[in-house]
Design an enzyme around this catalytic site. Structure first.
Site, PDB file in Angstrom:
ATOM      1  N   TYR A   1       0.852  -1.063   0.007  1.00 32.35           N
ATOM      2  CA  TYR A   1       0.085  -0.070  -0.147  1.00 32.35           C
ATOM      3  C   TYR A   1       0.770   1.273  -0.143  1.00 32.35           C
ATOM      4  O   TYR A   1       0.514   2.176  -0.514  1.00 32.35           O
ATOM      5  CB  TYR A   1      -0.856  -0.017   1.124  1.00 32.35           C
ATOM      6  CG  TYR A   1      -2.263  -0.704   0.809  1.00 32.35           C
ATOM      7  CD1 TYR A   1      -2.412  -1.998   0.863  1.00 32.35           C
ATOM      8  CD2 TYR A   1      -3.258   0.044   0.373  1.00 32.35           C
ATOM      9  CE1 TYR A   1      -3.553  -2.669   0.189  1.00 32.35           C
ATOM     10  CE2 TYR A   1      -4.600  -0.508  -0.103  1.00 32.35           C
ATOM     11  CZ  TYR A   1      -4.616  -1.841  -0.163  1.00 32.35           C
ATOM     12  OH  TYR A   1      -5.762  -2.455  -0.749  1.00 32.35           O
TER      13      TYR A   1
ATOM     14  N   LYS B   1      -4.095   7.891   2.672  1.00 34.13           N
ATOM     15  CA  LYS B   1      -5.146   7.777   3.652  1.00 34.13           C
ATOM     16  C   LYS B   1      -5.163   8.201   4.941  1.00 34.13           C
ATOM     17  O   LYS B   1      -6.051   8.674   5.672  1.00 34.13           O
ATOM     18  CB  LYS B   1      -5.488   6.393   3.512  1.00 34.13           C
ATOM     19  CG  LYS B   1      -5.685   5.676   2.295  1.00 34.13           C
ATOM     20  CD  LYS B   1      -7.106   6.317   1.706  1.00 34.13           C
ATOM     21  CE  LYS B   1      -7.579   5.582   0.459  1.00 34.13           C
ATOM     22  NZ  LYS B   1      -8.444   6.142  -0.363  1.00 34.13           N
TER      23      LYS B   1
HETATM   24  N1  LIG Z   1     -11.231  -1.280  -3.189  1.00 34.99           N
HETATM   25  C1  LIG Z   1     -10.913  -1.382  -1.995  1.00 34.99           C
HETATM   26  O1  LIG Z   1     -10.506  -2.338  -1.765  1.00 34.99           O
HETATM   27  C2  LIG Z   1     -11.003   0.027  -1.304  1.00 34.99           C
HETATM   28  C3  LIG Z   1     -10.724  -0.189   0.093  1.00 34.99           C
HETATM   29  C4  LIG Z   1     -10.731   1.063   0.879  1.00 34.99           C
HETATM   30  C5  LIG Z   1     -10.945   2.186   0.362  1.00 34.99           C
HETATM   31  N2  LIG Z   1     -11.080   2.095  -0.803  1.00 34.99           N
HETATM   32  C6  LIG Z   1     -11.201   3.567  -1.531  1.00 34.99           C
HETATM   33  O2  LIG Z   1     -12.327   3.691  -2.136  1.00 34.99           O
HETATM   34  C7  LIG Z   1     -12.209   4.982  -3.051  1.00 34.99           C
HETATM   35  C8  LIG Z   1     -12.740   4.512  -4.493  1.00 34.99           C
HETATM   36  O3  LIG Z   1     -11.994   3.333  -4.870  1.00 34.99           O
HETATM   37  P1  LIG Z   1     -12.484   1.935  -5.589  1.00 34.99           P
HETATM   38  O4  LIG Z   1     -11.884   1.050  -5.094  1.00 34.99           O
HETATM   39  O5  LIG Z   1     -14.044   2.064  -5.694  1.00 34.99           O
HETATM   40  O6  LIG Z   1     -11.638   2.090  -7.132  1.00 34.99           O
HETATM   41  P2  LIG Z   1     -12.145   2.806  -8.532  1.00 34.99           P
HETATM   42  O7  LIG Z   1     -10.905   2.671  -9.376  1.00 34.99           O
HETATM   43  O8  LIG Z   1     -13.457   2.562  -9.095  1.00 34.99           O
HETATM   44  O9  LIG Z   1     -12.337   4.416  -8.089  1.00 34.99           O
HETATM   45  C9  LIG Z   1     -11.155   5.245  -8.042  1.00 34.99           C
HETATM   46  C10 LIG Z   1     -11.730   6.448  -8.638  1.00 34.99           C
HETATM   47  O10 LIG Z   1     -10.656   7.229  -8.533  1.00 34.99           O
HETATM   48  C11 LIG Z   1     -10.899   8.243  -9.711  1.00 34.99           C
HETATM   49  N3  LIG Z   1      -9.718   9.085  -9.963  1.00 34.99           N
HETATM   50  C12 LIG Z   1      -8.499   8.663 -10.221  1.00 34.99           C
HETATM   51  N4  LIG Z   1      -7.663   9.929 -10.655  1.00 34.99           N
HETATM   52  C13 LIG Z   1      -8.544  10.919 -10.644  1.00 34.99           C
HETATM   53  C14 LIG Z   1      -8.295  12.291 -10.934  1.00 34.99           C
HETATM   54  N5  LIG Z   1      -7.264  12.891 -11.141  1.00 34.99           N
HETATM   55  N6  LIG Z   1      -9.383  13.207 -10.743  1.00 34.99           N
HETATM   56  C15 LIG Z   1     -10.611  12.602 -10.295  1.00 34.99           C
HETATM   57  N7  LIG Z   1     -11.074  11.072 -10.242  1.00 34.99           N
HETATM   58  C16 LIG Z   1      -9.772  10.657 -10.151  1.00 34.99           C
HETATM   59  C17 LIG Z   1     -11.106   7.226 -10.825  1.00 34.99           C
HETATM   60  O11 LIG Z   1     -11.389   7.877 -12.023  1.00 34.99           O
HETATM   61  C18 LIG Z   1     -12.023   6.174 -10.258  1.00 34.99           C
HETATM   62  O12 LIG Z   1     -13.279   6.708 -10.485  1.00 34.99           O
HETATM   63  C19 LIG Z   1     -10.405   5.102  -3.029  1.00 34.99           C
HETATM   64  O13 LIG Z   1     -10.433   6.238  -2.361  1.00 34.99           O
HETATM   65  C20 LIG Z   1     -10.067   4.064  -2.455  1.00 34.99           C
HETATM   66  O14 LIG Z   1      -8.815   4.020  -1.951  1.00 34.99           O
HETATM   67  C21 LIG Z   1     -11.284   1.235  -1.638  1.00 34.99           C
END
Ligand SMILES: NC(=O)c1ccc[n+]([C@@H]2O[C@H](COP(=O)([O-])OP(=O)(O)OC[C@H]3O[C@@H](n4cnc5c(N)ncnc54)[C@H](O)[C@@H]3O)[C@@H](O)[C@H]2O)c1
Length: 258
Positions: free
Chosen positions: A158, A165
């Site tokens: 990570y 985060k």
């Molecule tokens: N999937 C997991 O396991 C998990 C766990 C905990 C937290 N999260 C967090 O959840 C959130 C969403 O991630 P996800 O897992 O749904 O994946 P995802 O890839 O579907 O979403 C990430 C989003 O960030 C956007 N993004 C990236 N660069 C960008 C920019 N410059 N401007 C605007 N948008 C931008 C992407 O277009 C995408 O829509 C993130 O903050 C991620 O860290 C995910």
């Protein structure tokens, strides 16, 4: 009495890339509860897919918003100011780090890699909130972002996303303090691993996902719907007394000692 009727309330949702996105899971629940939505997408490559998803939630606006571009954020603020006049809910589901910074040595993180990860994944929460603040202030609002346990624990691969985060969670508290008098609440959902585009960019994610299910108190992984439901709680009056918090939706992984 608290109800889950969000009709007449408007939500700006950042971070939908496809049907697996956690922001999409949240958007669907908000729409089902009656809210009017604006989804944003980052870059033309994602436009068509996001528009197709939005079409399944009637009345949903779609606007471009790359969070590294202040002009695009301001344009969203202007557009929603004209159309809606106020925003009652802001969802931040945006994160990015260079692939080479999500494997290998954390201490070898480049200056530029660190800047990009922190800018996109953490500063954007602060900056977007600031640029839409006049709309959030109108009726009071709730802001929710998505975080992960690597903010407070060392998690292999990570790396710099854990740093981002940690900043996101600190910002949640600092913003909650500063915006509280304006009736704006700020919280985060800390989700367990879910197989999304962003998650699959992390080296070793598949093994970690499996390991998580084995160790978690509930002996399983979480679903995107569970993240959506927790976010819905934090975005509505059901949580009117809650701000500056991180709510763990991790099937009880974090509480375990072994
Ligand atoms: N999937 C997991 O396991 C998990 C766990 C905990 C937290 N999260 C967090 O959840 C959130 C969403 O991630 P996800 O897992 O749904 O994946 P995802 O890839 O579907 O979403 C990430 C989003 O960030 C956007 N993004 C990236 N660069 C960008 C920019 N410059 N401007 C605007 N948008 C931008 C992407 O277009 C995408 O829509 C993130 O903050 C991620 O860290 C995910």
């Amino acid at each position: 009495m608290f109800t889950l009727d969000l009709s007449g309330r408007r939500a700006l949702v950042l971070g939908v890339a496809n049907h697996r996105s956690l922001a999409w899971a949240i958007a669907k629940q908000l729409h089902a509860a009656g809210a009017t939505l604006c989804l944003t997408y980052a870059g033309e490559r994602l436009q068509k897919g996001v528009e197709e998803l939005a079409a399944t939630l009637p009345g949903t606006l779609v606007l471009p918003c790359d969070v590294t571009d202040d002009a695009q954020i301001d344009s969203v603020a202007r557009e929603l100011g004209q159309r809606w006049g106020a925003i009652e809910m802001l969802v931040h589901g945006v994160a990015f780090a260079n692939k080479e910074d999500l494997e290998g040595s954390f201490v070898a993180t480049s200056r530029e890699g660190f800047r990009i990860a922190l800018e996109v994944s953490a500063y954007s929460l602060i900056n977007v909130a600031n640029r839409v603040l006049p709309l959030l202030e109108k009726n009071g609002a709730a802001i929710v972002s998505l975080t992960y346990l690597a903010a407070e624990r060392a998690v292999p691969s990570y790396n710099v996303m854990g740093s981002a985060k940690a900043v996101l969670e600190q910002a949640t508290r600092q913003m909650a303090y500063e915006l509280g008098p304006k009736r704006i609440r700020v919280n985060a959902v800390s989700a367990g691993p879910v197989s999304t585009l962003a998650a699959r960019g992390i080296k070793g994610f598949v093994g970690m996902h499996k390991d998580h299910a084995e160790r978690a108190a509930l002996k399983r992984n979480i679903t995107p719907e569970e993240v959506g439901a927790a976010a819905l709680f934090l975005l509505t009056d059901m949580s009117s007394g809650v701000t500056g918090e991180v709510l763990y939706v991790d099937a009880g992984y974090r509480i375990m000692g072994v």
